[in-house]
Design an enzyme around this catalytic site. Structure first.
Site, PDB file in Angstrom:
ATOM      1  N   GLN A   1      -3.126   2.123  10.435  1.00  0.00           N
ATOM      2  CA  GLN A   1      -1.839   2.222   9.752  1.00  0.00           C
ATOM      3  C   GLN A   1      -0.826   3.035  10.560  1.00  0.00           C
ATOM      4  OE1 GLN A   1      -4.828   2.813   8.300  1.00  0.00           O
ATOM      5  NE2 GLN A   1      -4.869   2.132   6.164  1.00  0.00           N
TER       6      GLN A   1
ATOM      7  N   ARG B   1       0.851  -1.179   0.000  1.00  0.00           N
ATOM      8  CA  ARG B   1       0.000   0.000   0.000  1.00  0.00           C
ATOM      9  C   ARG B   1       0.893   1.237   0.000  1.00  0.00           C
ATOM     10  NH1 ARG B   1       1.496   1.578   4.374  1.00  0.00           N
ATOM     11  NH2 ARG B   1       0.373   3.539   4.186  1.00  0.00           N
ATOM     12  N   GLY B   2       0.253   2.403  -0.069  1.00  0.00           N
ATOM     13  CA  GLY B   2       0.985   3.652  -0.134  1.00  0.00           C
ATOM     14  C   GLY B   2       1.156   4.079  -1.578  1.00  0.00           C
ATOM     15  N   ALA B   3       0.757   5.314  -1.881  1.00  0.00           N
ATOM     16  CA  ALA B   3       0.654   5.760  -3.271  1.00  0.00           C
ATOM     17  C   ALA B   3       1.923   5.528  -4.098  1.00  0.00           C
ATOM     18  CB  ALA B   3       0.246   7.230  -3.317  1.00  0.00           C
TER      19      ALA B   3
ATOM     20  N   ARG C   1      -7.142  -0.298  -6.971  1.00  0.00           N
ATOM     21  CA  ARG C   1      -7.535   0.733  -6.005  1.00  0.00           C
ATOM     22  C   ARG C   1      -7.722   2.029  -6.780  1.00  0.00           C
ATOM     23  NH1 ARG C   1      -4.769   1.221  -0.345  1.00  0.00           N
ATOM     24  NH2 ARG C   1      -6.858   2.019   0.086  1.00  0.00           N
TER      25      ARG C   1
ATOM     26  N   ASN D   1      -6.193  12.121   0.737  1.00  0.00           N
ATOM     27  CA  ASN D   1      -5.288  11.343   1.582  1.00  0.00           C
ATOM     28  C   ASN D   1      -6.133  10.505   2.540  1.00  0.00           C
ATOM     29  OD1 ASN D   1      -2.484  10.763   2.349  1.00  0.00           O
ATOM     30  ND2 ASN D   1      -3.027  11.674   4.312  1.00  0.00           N
ATOM     31  N   LYS D   2      -5.473   9.671   3.323  1.00  0.00           N
ATOM     32  CA  LYS D   2      -6.181   8.775   4.230  1.00  0.00           C
ATOM     33  C   LYS D   2      -7.235   9.528   5.029  1.00  0.00           C
ATOM     34  CE  LYS D   2      -5.693   5.239   4.483  1.00  0.00           C
ATOM     35  NZ  LYS D   2      -6.450   4.218   3.743  1.00  0.00           N
TER      36      LYS D   2
ATOM     37  N   ASP E   1      -2.569  10.569  -1.750  1.00  0.00           N
ATOM     38  CA  ASP E   1      -2.835   9.506  -2.715  1.00  0.00           C
ATOM     39  C   ASP E   1      -3.199  10.062  -4.089  1.00  0.00           C
ATOM     40  OD1 ASP E   1      -3.138   6.529  -1.398  1.00  0.00           O
ATOM     41  OD2 ASP E   1      -3.367   8.143   0.056  1.00  0.00           O
TER      42      ASP E   1
END
Length: 380
Positions: A212, A64-66, A98, A263-264, A253
């Protein structure tokens, strides 16, 4: 075989993590991932031998993570090409894994473009696959280099905004080596401040519902010997009110053409708090995260995740054995609202830090000008 677990610990030096690597065992090329679902309890590698396995790893947040999703997507195309699978089908599966993280589609299209260009030049399948792999490796290297430049620009900005050292920085979700080809985005700035003796405290939001911050950012902070404290997301306001936050550092993201930042989920409330308390709100992201084809925040597709992530508690794999789910924290039948991201408008963002420099104030014109200087802008 779609995938398998390699139970040996991940080999990595204290300041770094082996998060993603290409390997070529006798049975054929594979993409090896650090399974982030099992952190912090254990460092276990997940071996993907085909694209469906990688798509599942992306959707279940094993990777995960852009920025890292872009790298993984590029390697996924290479995996399909080198193993002789349908590259067009693989490209479609990966791009849709995603929807919010723009880097994923960027990496997929970049590797696929190298593959198709090689075929157009008359290369055979083997050479075309090698071209896709070379492009994935180039993106991996470029992201690592971008991480270092973002850290330097971010540190210089902090010196301007929070002079004198002793910085107390608040971060949300995870933005370190686990999301990057290098040491991360926002976390890399905080890590740089720590190494220079300027970090007084890293405040780490728990980041509900998937934790996270608690599982991943605290894990990275501990590995690097940083002074950090973990807090529930809804405790951040009391920190601001007490004057305990000097700056907020988050990743992204997707950044729309007007400077809106996805973003998250939980990032937007932090931006509102920061604005009210006159605290700098800084976004750190590579230019691969900028999507000039998305006009504004309203046009960003926000991923909606399963309601079970809200209504149930799941113990991560590796904590006392295999993953266990179904521990209800809400009555059976409870409906939930579970967006993976929220969108912060540009007027709440103090600055966007990229590998090409800093944008402040954040405007569409400034963003476009910066991206024009970069070879990493989003391609369609």
């Amino acid at each position: 075989m779609a995938d398998q677990d390699a139970q040996s610990p991940v080999g990595s030096e204290p300041a770094g993590l082996s998060v993603l690597r290409w390997d070529e065992p006798p049975e054929g090329p594979v993409l090896v991932l650090l399974d982030q679902r099992r952190l912090p309890a254990e460092e276990t590698e997940l071996v993907c031998t085909d694209v469906p396995a990688l798509v599942d790893a992306i959707r279940t947040l094993a990777v995960r993570g852009a920025p890292l999703l872009g790298i993984a997507g590029a390697y996924g195309v290479a995996l399909a090409a080198v193993r002789g699978y349908d590259v067009a089908e693989a490209t479609g599966l990966l791009e849709q894994a995603r929807p919010t993280a723009v880097n994923l589609g960027y990496g997929v299209r970049r590797a696929a473009a190298a593959y198709w260009a090689a075929l157009d030049r008359g290369a055979g399948q083997e050479r075309a696959g090698a071209a896709a792999l070379a492009e994935a490796r180039a993106l991996h290297r470029e992201d690592a280099e971008a991480s270092g430049r973002m850290a330097r620009y971010g540190l210089a900005l902090l010196d301007e905004l929070v002079p004198g050292g002793g910085q107390r920085l608040l971060t949300h979700c995870n933005t370190g080596a686990l999301v990057s080809g290098g040491e991360g985005t926002a976390f890399a700035v905080a890590l740089g401040a720590h190494r220079e003796g300027r970090l007084r405290r890293l405040w780490v939001d728990e980041t509900r519902p998937l934790l996270q911050g608690a599982r991943l950012t605290a894990y990275e902070a501990a590995r690097n010997g940083m002074p950090y404290s973990l807090l529930t997301d809804n405790a951040a306001g009391s920190l601001f009110a007490a004057g305990e936050v000097d700056a907020v550092l988050i990743g992204a993201d997707r950044i729309a053409a007007d400077g809106s930042v996805a973003n998250k989920v939980g990032s937007y409330p932090l931006a509102v708090l920061a604005k009210y308390h006159h605290v700098p709100f800084i976004v750190v992201a590579p230019t691969t995260t900028v999507d000039l084809l998305t006009a504004d925040g309203a046009a960003i597709t926000v991923e909606q995740r399963s309601g079970r992530e809200v209504t149930e508690l799941t113990i991560p794999r590796g904590v006392g054995g295999e993953e266990t789910g179904g521990v209800l924290v809400a009555p059976v039948g409870t409906r939930s609202y579970n967006p993976a991201f929220d969108v912060t408008p540009p007027e709440l963002v103090t600055a966007i830090v990229t590998e090409e420099g800093v944008i402040s104030p954040v405007t569409g014109a400034g963003l476009a000008e910066l991206c024009a200087r970069s070879s990493q802008v989003t391609i369609s």
